[in-house]
Design a protein around this motif. Structure first.
Motif, PDB file in Angstrom:
ATOM      1  N   ASN A   7     -20.316   5.625  15.233  1.00 13.26           N
ATOM      2  CA  ASN A   7     -20.257   6.538  16.365  1.00 13.26           C
ATOM      3  C   ASN A   7     -20.088   7.959  15.829  1.00 13.26           C
ATOM      4  OD1 ASN A   7     -20.217   7.284  19.040  1.00 13.26           O
ATOM      5  ND2 ASN A   7     -18.573   5.893  19.598  1.00 13.26           N
ATOM      6  N   ALA A   8     -20.208   8.954  16.668  1.00 10.70           N
ATOM      7  CA  ALA A   8     -20.069  10.339  16.233  1.00 10.70           C
ATOM      8  C   ALA A   8     -18.684  10.593  15.635  1.00 10.70           C
ATOM      9  CB  ALA A   8     -20.333  11.287  17.395  1.00 10.70           C
ATOM     10  N   GLY A   9     -17.702   9.793  15.999  1.00 11.44           N
ATOM     11  CA  GLY A   9     -16.351   9.893  15.437  1.00 11.44           C
ATOM     12  C   GLY A   9     -16.161   9.042  14.204  1.00 11.44           C
ATOM     13  N   TYR A  10     -17.233   8.497  13.659  1.00  9.72           N
ATOM     14  CA  TYR A  10     -17.276   7.690  12.442  1.00  9.72           C
ATOM     15  C   TYR A  10     -16.619   6.313  12.574  1.00  9.72           C
ATOM     16  CZ  TYR A  10     -19.471  11.264   9.653  1.00  9.72           C
ATOM     17  OH  TYR A  10     -20.374  12.159   9.149  1.00  9.72           O
ATOM     18  N   GLU A  11     -16.423   5.819  13.800  1.00  6.81           N
ATOM     19  CA  GLU A  11     -15.962   4.443  13.931  1.00  6.81           C
ATOM     20  C   GLU A  11     -17.179   3.518  14.008  1.00  6.81           C
ATOM     21  OE1 GLU A  11     -16.040   6.461  17.675  1.00  6.81           O
ATOM     22  OE2 GLU A  11     -14.472   6.899  16.245  1.00  6.81           O
ATOM     23  N   PRO A  12     -17.122   2.350  13.356  1.00  4.91           N
ATOM     24  CA  PRO A  12     -18.275   1.439  13.344  1.00  4.91           C
ATOM     25  C   PRO A  12     -18.595   0.921  14.746  1.00  4.91           C
ATOM     26  CG  PRO A  12     -16.539   0.690  11.843  1.00  4.91           C
ATOM     27  CD  PRO A  12     -16.003   1.834  12.593  1.00  4.91           C
ATOM     28  N   LEU A  13     -19.873   0.932  15.093  1.00  2.64           N
ATOM     29  CA  LEU A  13     -20.321   0.450  16.396  1.00  2.64           C
ATOM     30  C   LEU A  13     -21.063  -0.872  16.291  1.00  2.64           C
ATOM     31  CD1 LEU A  13     -21.773   3.482  18.372  1.00  2.64           C
ATOM     32  CD2 LEU A  13     -19.717   2.187  18.844  1.00  2.64           C
ATOM     33  N   ALA A  14     -22.055  -0.919  15.416  1.00  2.00           N
ATOM     34  CA  ALA A  14     -22.916  -2.096  15.355  1.00  2.00           C
ATOM     35  C   ALA A  14     -23.670  -2.107  14.029  1.00  2.00           C
ATOM     36  CB  ALA A  14     -23.912  -2.082  16.512  1.00  2.00           C
ATOM     37  N   ILE A  15     -24.333  -3.204  13.810  1.00  2.00           N
ATOM     38  CA  ILE A  15     -25.239  -3.328  12.681  1.00  2.00           C
ATOM     39  C   ILE A  15     -26.599  -3.651  13.265  1.00  2.00           C
ATOM     40  CG2 ILE A  15     -25.783  -4.698  10.645  1.00  2.00           C
ATOM     41  CD1 ILE A  15     -22.694  -4.932  10.322  1.00  2.00           C
ATOM     42  N   VAL A  16     -27.564  -2.825  12.912  1.00  2.00           N
ATOM     43  CA  VAL A  16     -28.902  -2.955  13.483  1.00  2.00           C
ATOM     44  C   VAL A  16     -29.916  -3.130  12.364  1.00  2.00           C
ATOM     45  CG1 VAL A  16     -28.319  -1.575  15.524  1.00  2.00           C
ATOM     46  CG2 VAL A  16     -29.297  -0.456  13.510  1.00  2.00           C
ATOM     47  N   SER A  17     -31.125  -3.479  12.742  1.00  2.00           N
ATOM     48  CA  SER A  17     -32.187  -3.600  11.749  1.00  2.00           C
ATOM     49  C   SER A  17     -32.513  -2.220  11.197  1.00  2.00           C
ATOM     50  CB  SER A  17     -33.438  -4.210  12.388  1.00  2.00           C
ATOM     51  OG  SER A  17     -34.040  -3.279  13.256  1.00  2.00           O
ATOM     52  N   PHE A  18     -33.041  -2.207  10.013  1.00  2.00           N
ATOM     53  CA  PHE A  18     -33.404  -0.932   9.384  1.00  2.00           C
ATOM     54  C   PHE A  18     -34.456  -0.198  10.226  1.00  2.00           C
ATOM     55  CE2 PHE A  18     -37.541  -1.000   7.229  1.00  2.00           C
ATOM     56  CZ  PHE A  18     -37.700   0.341   6.926  1.00  2.00           C
ATOM     57  N   LYS A  19     -35.344  -0.941  10.885  1.00  2.00           N
ATOM     58  CA  LYS A  19     -36.371  -0.316  11.726  1.00  2.00           C
ATOM     59  C   LYS A  19     -35.740   0.423  12.903  1.00  2.00           C
ATOM     60  CE  LYS A  19     -40.091  -3.595  10.768  1.00  2.00           C
ATOM     61  NZ  LYS A  19     -40.963  -4.621  11.341  1.00  2.00           N
ATOM     62  N   ARG A  20     -34.763  -0.230  13.550  1.00  2.00           N
ATOM     63  CA  ARG A  20     -34.076   0.404  14.681  1.00  2.00           C
ATOM     64  C   ARG A  20     -33.342   1.659  14.212  1.00  2.00           C
ATOM     65  NH1 ARG A  20     -33.659   2.556  19.207  1.00  2.00           N
ATOM     66  NH2 ARG A  20     -31.697   2.395  20.294  1.00  2.00           N
ATOM     67  N   ALA A  21     -32.711   1.583  13.056  1.00  2.00           N
ATOM     68  CA  ALA A  21     -31.994   2.729  12.511  1.00  2.00           C
ATOM     69  C   ALA A  21     -32.956   3.879  12.222  1.00  2.00           C
ATOM     70  CB  ALA A  21     -31.248   2.329  11.246  1.00  2.00           C
ATOM     71  N   LEU A  22     -34.097   3.556  11.677  1.00  2.00           N
ATOM     72  CA  LEU A  22     -35.092   4.576  11.357  1.00  2.00           C
ATOM     73  C   LEU A  22     -35.604   5.262  12.623  1.00  2.00           C
ATOM     74  CD1 LEU A  22     -36.339   5.809   8.872  1.00  2.00           C
ATOM     75  CD2 LEU A  22     -38.216   4.183   9.076  1.00  2.00           C
ATOM     76  N   VAL A  23     -35.790   4.507  13.692  1.00  2.00           N
ATOM     77  CA  VAL A  23     -36.217   5.082  14.968  1.00  2.00           C
ATOM     78  C   VAL A  23     -35.152   6.044  15.486  1.00  2.00           C
ATOM     79  CG1 VAL A  23     -36.668   4.535  17.399  1.00  2.00           C
ATOM     80  CG2 VAL A  23     -37.762   3.197  15.601  1.00  2.00           C
ATOM     81  N   LEU A  56     -24.303   8.494  14.653  1.00  2.00           N
ATOM     82  CA  LEU A  56     -24.939   9.012  15.865  1.00  2.00           C
ATOM     83  C   LEU A  56     -24.589  10.483  16.045  1.00  2.00           C
ATOM     84  CD1 LEU A  56     -24.273   6.046  18.342  1.00  2.00           C
ATOM     85  CD2 LEU A  56     -26.355   6.534  17.051  1.00  2.00           C
ATOM     86  N   THR A  57     -25.515  11.260  16.582  1.00  2.00           N
ATOM     87  CA  THR A  57     -25.279  12.686  16.785  1.00  2.00           C
ATOM     88  C   THR A  57     -24.448  12.949  18.037  1.00  2.00           C
ATOM     89  OG1 THR A  57     -27.398  12.862  17.925  1.00  2.00           O
ATOM     90  CG2 THR A  57     -27.358  13.420  15.573  1.00  2.00           C
ATOM     91  N   ARG A  58     -24.461  12.016  18.983  1.00  2.00           N
ATOM     92  CA  ARG A  58     -23.653  12.143  20.200  1.00  2.00           C
ATOM     93  C   ARG A  58     -22.697  10.964  20.279  1.00  2.00           C
ATOM     94  NH1 ARG A  58     -26.955  13.667  25.348  1.00  2.00           N
ATOM     95  NH2 ARG A  58     -24.832  14.070  25.978  1.00  2.00           N
ATOM     96  N   TYR A  59     -21.516  11.213  20.817  1.00  2.00           N
ATOM     97  CA  TYR A  59     -20.504  10.169  20.935  1.00  2.00           C
ATOM     98  C   TYR A  59     -20.884   9.165  22.026  1.00  2.00           C
ATOM     99  CZ  TYR A  59     -15.947   7.944  21.110  1.00  2.00           C
ATOM    100  OH  TYR A  59     -14.940   7.025  21.054  1.00  2.00           O
ATOM    101  N   VAL A  60     -20.768   7.878  21.714  1.00  2.00           N
ATOM    102  CA  VAL A  60     -21.046   6.813  22.681  1.00  2.00           C
ATOM    103  C   VAL A  60     -19.715   6.192  23.084  1.00  2.00           C
ATOM    104  CG1 VAL A  60     -22.146   4.562  22.996  1.00  2.00           C
ATOM    105  CG2 VAL A  60     -23.293   6.315  21.668  1.00  2.00           C
ATOM    106  N   ARG A  61     -19.484   6.126  24.381  1.00  2.00           N
ATOM    107  CA  ARG A  61     -18.236   5.539  24.874  1.00  2.00           C
ATOM    108  C   ARG A  61     -18.275   4.030  24.722  1.00  2.00           C
ATOM    109  NH1 ARG A  61     -14.349   7.831  28.998  1.00  2.00           N
ATOM    110  NH2 ARG A  61     -14.210   6.027  30.335  1.00  2.00           N
ATOM    111  N   VAL A  62     -17.199   3.476  24.157  1.00  2.00           N
ATOM    112  CA  VAL A  62     -17.107   2.044  23.919  1.00  2.00           C
ATOM    113  C   VAL A  62     -15.991   1.483  24.795  1.00  2.00           C
ATOM    114  CG1 VAL A  62     -16.689   0.284  22.153  1.00  2.00           C
ATOM    115  CG2 VAL A  62     -17.817   2.403  21.538  1.00  2.00           C
ATOM    116  N   PRO A  63     -16.210   0.346  25.457  1.00  2.00           N
ATOM    117  CA  PRO A  63     -15.127  -0.236  26.260  1.00  2.00           C
ATOM    118  C   PRO A  63     -13.889  -0.474  25.406  1.00  2.00           C
ATOM    119  CG  PRO A  63     -17.179  -1.457  26.560  1.00  2.00           C
ATOM    120  CD  PRO A  63     -17.422  -0.463  25.471  1.00  2.00           C
ATOM    121  N   GLN A  64     -12.700  -0.150  25.949  1.00  2.00           N
ATOM    122  CA  GLN A  64     -11.449  -0.277  25.201  1.00  2.00           C
ATOM    123  C   GLN A  64     -11.183  -1.704  24.748  1.00  2.00           C
ATOM    124  OE1 GLN A  64     -10.412   2.017  23.696  1.00  2.00           O
ATOM    125  NE2 GLN A  64      -8.637   2.972  24.613  1.00  2.00           N
ATOM    126  N   ALA A  65     -11.262  -2.632  25.665  1.00  2.00           N
ATOM    127  CA  ALA A  65     -10.906  -4.017  25.353  1.00  2.00           C
ATOM    128  C   ALA A  65     -12.143  -4.791  24.920  1.00  2.00           C
ATOM    129  CB  ALA A  65     -10.253  -4.679  26.565  1.00  2.00           C
TER     130      ALA A  65
END
Length: 165
Positions: A7-23, A56-65
């Motif tokens: 995330n923009a705050g450097y907390e891990p969000l997910a692991i995606v395919s290299f293709k998705r990351a490149l997009v 990510l360049t913009r912060y994505v809100r993640v559900p707390q629980a």
């Protein structure tokens, strides 16, 4: 090949395919902060670094629980594939308080068990068997549980996953 998304705050969000990351990088929604050395991706007009970790360049809100769902595989992984009663290799899971007595399918009521202990225990509690649990069952926590796909971690990701633990 997979990429860790932060995330923009450097907390891990997910692991995606290299293709998705490149997009995400090509659409300027993320920037590469760790790359795979000597393996760029060549386009018609541009060459891109092959991303190992992106932010990510913009912060994505993640559900707390972010609750980790209870699964057989998850219980075995949490307990290190070791029986909660004898410590041998476990292939099954056991309800500490049997379901027939109101035991729930929850992290706190399930332990990994070897086939022998599971069959011997049957429909009884550990106290009735005069057995002691080797561990206290509880819900798992940490980045390796909330970030999907991080159980097969890349060494490049370790510093970023440790920050979230």
């Amino acid at each position: 090949m997979r990429t860790l998304v932060l995330n923009a705050g450097y907390e891990p969000l997910a692991i995606v395919s290299f293709k998705r990351a490149l997009v995400l990088v090509m659409n300027a929604k993320a920037t590469v902060i760790e790359r795979v050395e000597d393996d760029p991706v060549c386009g018609i007009q541009t060459t891109f670094d092959r991303p190992a970790v992106i932010v990510l360049t913009r912060y994505v809100r993640v559900p707390q629980a972010r609750r980790v769902p209870v699964t057989r595989r998850g219980v075995l992984r949490r307990d290190g594939h070791r029986c909660g009663y004898c410590g041998k290799s476990a292939t099954t899971i056991d309800h500490v308080l049997p379901r027939s007595r109101g035991g729930a399918d929850s992290w706190e009521n399930l332990v990994a068990a070897c086939l022998r202990c599971n069959n011997v225990k049957g429909d009884r509690t550990p106290a009735e068997m005069r057995w002691e649990l080797r561990l206290t069952p509880r819900a798992p926590h940490g980045a390796q549980w909330t970030v999907r796909g991080s159980e097969r971690s890349d060494p490049v990701w370790e510093p970023y996953l440790e920050l979230a633990a």
